[in-house]
Design a protein around this motif. Sequence first.
Motif, PDB file in Angstrom:
ATOM      1  N   ALA A 241       0.814  -1.215   0.000  1.00 32.23           N
ATOM      2  CA  ALA A 241       0.000   0.000   0.000  1.00 32.23           C
ATOM      3  C   ALA A 241       0.843   1.259   0.000  1.00 32.23           C
ATOM      4  N   SER A 242       1.995   1.234  -0.660  1.00 37.38           N
ATOM      5  CA  SER A 242       2.808   2.445  -0.681  1.00 37.38           C
ATOM      6  C   SER A 242       2.054   3.546  -1.415  1.00 37.38           C
ATOM      7  N   ALA A 243       1.903   4.679  -0.755  1.00 35.53           N
ATOM      8  CA  ALA A 243       1.086   5.753  -1.322  1.00 35.53           C
ATOM      9  C   ALA A 243       1.936   7.000  -1.502  1.00 35.53           C
ATOM     10  N   THR A 244       1.511   7.883  -2.393  1.00 36.89           N
ATOM     11  CA  THR A 244       2.260   9.097  -2.687  1.00 36.89           C
ATOM     12  C   THR A 244       1.339  10.308  -2.512  1.00 36.89           C
ATOM     13  N   PHE A 245       1.895  11.384  -1.969  1.00 36.15           N
ATOM     14  CA  PHE A 245       1.101  12.603  -1.794  1.00 36.15           C
ATOM     15  C   PHE A 245       0.945  13.320  -3.132  1.00 36.15           C
ATOM     16  N   TYR A 246      -0.213  13.907  -3.343  1.00 34.94           N
ATOM     17  CA  TYR A 246      -0.445  14.659  -4.582  1.00 34.94           C
ATOM     18  C   TYR A 246      -1.292  15.880  -4.281  1.00 34.94           C
ATOM     19  N   GLN A 247      -1.277  16.819  -5.215  1.00 30.95           N
ATOM     20  CA  GLN A 247      -2.143  17.988  -5.086  1.00 30.95           C
ATOM     21  C   GLN A 247      -2.826  18.258  -6.404  1.00 30.95           C
ATOM     22  N   LEU A 248      -4.106  18.583  -6.319  1.00 26.62           N
ATOM     23  CA  LEU A 248      -4.864  18.924  -7.520  1.00 26.62           C
ATOM     24  C   LEU A 248      -4.672  20.406  -7.813  1.00 26.62           C
ATOM     25  N   GLU A 249      -4.594  20.696  -9.093  1.00 26.06           N
ATOM     26  CA  GLU A 249      -4.504  22.089  -9.499  1.00 26.06           C
ATOM     27  C   GLU A 249      -5.826  22.764  -9.129  1.00 26.06           C
TER      28      GLU A 249
ATOM     29  N   ALA B 171     -12.006   9.890  -8.434  1.00 25.70           N
ATOM     30  CA  ALA B 171     -12.805  10.848  -9.203  1.00 25.70           C
ATOM     31  C   ALA B 171     -13.996  11.321  -8.384  1.00 25.70           C
ATOM     32  N   ARG B 172     -14.648  10.377  -7.736  1.00 21.72           N
ATOM     33  CA  ARG B 172     -15.831  10.738  -6.953  1.00 21.72           C
ATOM     34  C   ARG B 172     -15.451  11.655  -5.787  1.00 21.72           C
ATOM     35  N   ARG B 173     -14.307  11.371  -5.207  1.00 17.77           N
ATOM     36  CA  ARG B 173     -13.895  12.165  -4.054  1.00 17.77           C
ATOM     37  C   ARG B 173     -13.727  13.642  -4.419  1.00 17.77           C
ATOM     38  N   HIS B 174     -13.103  13.898  -5.581  1.00 14.08           N
ATOM     39  CA  HIS B 174     -12.797  15.291  -5.910  1.00 14.08           C
ATOM     40  C   HIS B 174     -13.862  15.960  -6.744  1.00 14.08           C
ATOM     41  N   PHE B 175     -14.521  15.165  -7.575  1.00 13.62           N
ATOM     42  CA  PHE B 175     -15.400  15.824  -8.540  1.00 13.62           C
ATOM     43  C   PHE B 175     -16.856  15.422  -8.384  1.00 13.62           C
TER      44      PHE B 175
END
Lengths: 873, 116
Positions: free
Chosen positions: A572-580, A634-638
């Motif tokens: 479950a290695s996860a990476t941080f990201y940011q949406l524009e 997708a559901r989480r952000h949009f």
Amino acid sequence: MSFLRTLGWLTRRSAKNAELRDELRFHLEQDEDDLREHGAPGDEARRTARRGLGNLARVEEDTRAAWGWGGLEQFGRDVKYGLRQIRRHGALSAIAIATLALGIGGVAAMFSAVETVLLRPLPYADADRLVMIWLDMAKTDVTTKHNATPAEWLEWRRRNTVFSDLATSQPTDGVLSGDGGPEQVPARKVSWTFWSVLGTSPMIGRAFTEAEDLENVRVAVISHGLWQRRFGGSPDIVGRTIAINDEPYQVIGVMPPGFYFLPARDIDLWMPASFPPWMRTNFSWHNAQVVARLAPGVTLEQAQQSMSALSLELTAKDERGPHSVTIVPLRDEIAGRTRTALILLLCASAAVLLIACVNLANLLLSRGATRGQEVAVRTALGASRARLVAQLLTESLVLAACGTLAGLLLALPVMRFLERLIPEAMSPARLALNWRVLAFAACAGGAAVLAFGLAPALGASRRPPQLGLRDGRRAIGPRSHWLRYSLIVVETALAVVLLTCGGLLLQTFQHLRQTDIGFQSERLLTFETPLFRYKDFDRRVAFVEAEVEKVRTIPGVVGAAAINLIPFTNFASATFYQLEGQPQHSVPTQVALVRNVTRDYFTTVGARMVEGRFFETTDRRASMPVAIINEPMARRHFGDQSALGHRFKFGELGDEGYLYTIVGVVRQIPETGVLDDAKPVVYRVFEQCDQIGDTKAALVVRTAVEPASIVPAVRQAIWSLDSNQPLARIQTMEDIIERQLSTPSQSSALLGAFAVLALLLASLGIYGVLSHAVAQRTNEIGVRMALGATSGRILLFFGSRGLMLTLAGLSIGLGLAAIAARWMTTLLYGFGPDYAATAGVVSAVLVTVAALACLVPARRAAHINPVAALRSD
Amino acid sequence: MPPRSSPSSRVDLLQGTLDLLILRTLSSGPAHGLAIAKHIQRTSEDLLQVETGSLYPALHRLEARGWIAAAWELSDKGKRARFYRLTPLGRRRLSAERSKWEALARAVTLVLNPAD
């Protein structure tokens, strides 16, 4: 002392007997001689001496009685009598032994699993003091436990007050080359403190030192298994240089056999963690799994409090929110969900044993009633109550001993089945009938004797003998009726609990089985190839593309693609990201799993698109970076809006790095496991990765034929590209999924079996008790019918009695089941099965079965011929 | 030939008394079963005749309790016989039993001959 002497004499029994005969012969001869000396004629002397001695056999017997074997000999006689009783009541005994064997077999097999997983000592010194420390990052998207960062580990080491020491480790792979073919083996990078924290050390050679870890010296400790398998157990292994990932490593130690550690597989290599300097101060590389040893006198709770406070202090300024830690005993970490499953199943098997005992008690109570006459005669002849109880208990003991032996035989195949329940970290542990299991079975058998033997024995011995002598068959008081009725309620309640829990688990399993995995898993072969041999990014990408192309030409292959991590791999290695366009933080707070794939990946695995497109041949290194995200993300952000066209990046927005444009949304594929909650996943093509990253690629190959049949051709194909390339973890996707489901499937199957067994036994119990009641009251029924009671009324009388008992048991059982269901939530994998519906179905099934069990004796009662009934008395 | 007394003239032994008599007999030295029986008979002036059926169970019971010990030895006539002898435990037992018996005998005598 005197018991020991008695025991000692017992072993010399025949010698003692001979000695006694010699002694008595001497007595006789000496007496005869004396008489003769005093002038008695020969014959006269012999006769007189003989007369003086009396009955020789009687003297011998009385003397033997003085040896103190009385109790034991009595016991032996009772055992013989018990065996005779078993033979005489063949059918009844067979039922009793079979019932008991089912009960004891189940509980012994379950205990062997519990013993292996939860009780057997772990291969570390004082293992109960070992704990794992996970970050509890509730403020981020990931609510599951997180690895710590190397920087945190170092701070914890420096500032904690509750641990003797802490160590880090992280899973990796190592490819061995050189002697023998290339081979990829599971490895672990560990800090130099690993060995002292676990309190273990290599059996040959040594572990590495702090200096070797810090200076990144290439040293390795290998497993006993690898030493035997690859190096033939060669004695000069220590000091030898071997090639790991094409680098020369010096072997400095060999671990003892049986040593294992997380994660879920055998580890063959241990190498220094060697965190680079920048990582030692960085708080966002969560790649240090921390294991620690509690300091003497410190409890788990104290450690939890102290470490939570320390962690909150260390991360106070973190924009992702200060986070706490969760401390889990290492044993629980290794056992995982199996722990609850095993305890649940052990309880279930114990419940079945209890039901079996209840039935046996009822059986013996009925037989005790018919044996009233025998008991009465014995009492009249002077047998004490204690003597009678002892005799009746001995009979139960004989029965229980037979049942226990049969149960152990039954346990063996069940144990083979249970081996699949052992957590992967501990496999290949084997379940065995060791002394602990045997002792447990003996205790279970002993408890069974008391449970099913005591009540009937006390009951039978309590009755005044005149009652038994007058009418042996019907000598049973109302008290014993109540005893039996409450036993029926108890076993019905237990059966209801088992049925309900079984039903819940079965629903969960069905749910997991039917979970939409988002792609087609049939005829999909997977394997891994390491990539570290290719030092630069372009060569890595080129190799991955080449192997996909090569494999695709194999006859029988329909399609092939590559991904960095196969779905369901629990990684479950996860990476941080940011949406524009989202509120800016100096550090990103949202994490996604990242999967790098070749362009044909989605079409090869048969993924389903929600919107947008899959990757296309135009998505190349030089073109616009694109990403496909999964539906949960997708559901989480949009929400209901389209995700297409939005952009995001990994790391911080001001950082270097690609800005990925979302071009597609796919149905969720459970990347970390069927049983895990929906996590955001980002897919991108290998070519458009912005760093070297992956050290391995996994191929997924869709075949038109049986997947295993093309393995040799695949191996040839890969070796034609690079003859030093090992193929690791070759398995079909269906096997992977099957293994994921093994705990829920095994436990629901077992619990189901126990529940059905419980239902059968309980209905047998109801049937038995009612039949007995009818048989006992034949006379009374006859009188009632002679006085005008209709057969309908009689039917109602007995039928309603049985149903009342059933309903009482049902309501108690449902109450208990509701409690049990709350406790077993971790086994339900977040899926909330319909408790009400389950309870409804269970009630319906139980009432139906119980009604059938009541109907037969009730009908028999209703059809009693009053004239015959009255005459028979 | 010594006279064998008729059953009617015999005194039945109280429970436990035989043990006391055996222990007392052995206190003057080891003896085999027959010798013990004869010794009791002789010293009681033939009032007490020990039945073989009671003697051997008693001997073995005392042995099992560790009050006497047994060993095979040659009798004065050169035959192998099982000789019993008092153990230290048995000796203590004897004195305890003896005082108990004497207390009992005195009590019974007092009751039979009231001093009124």
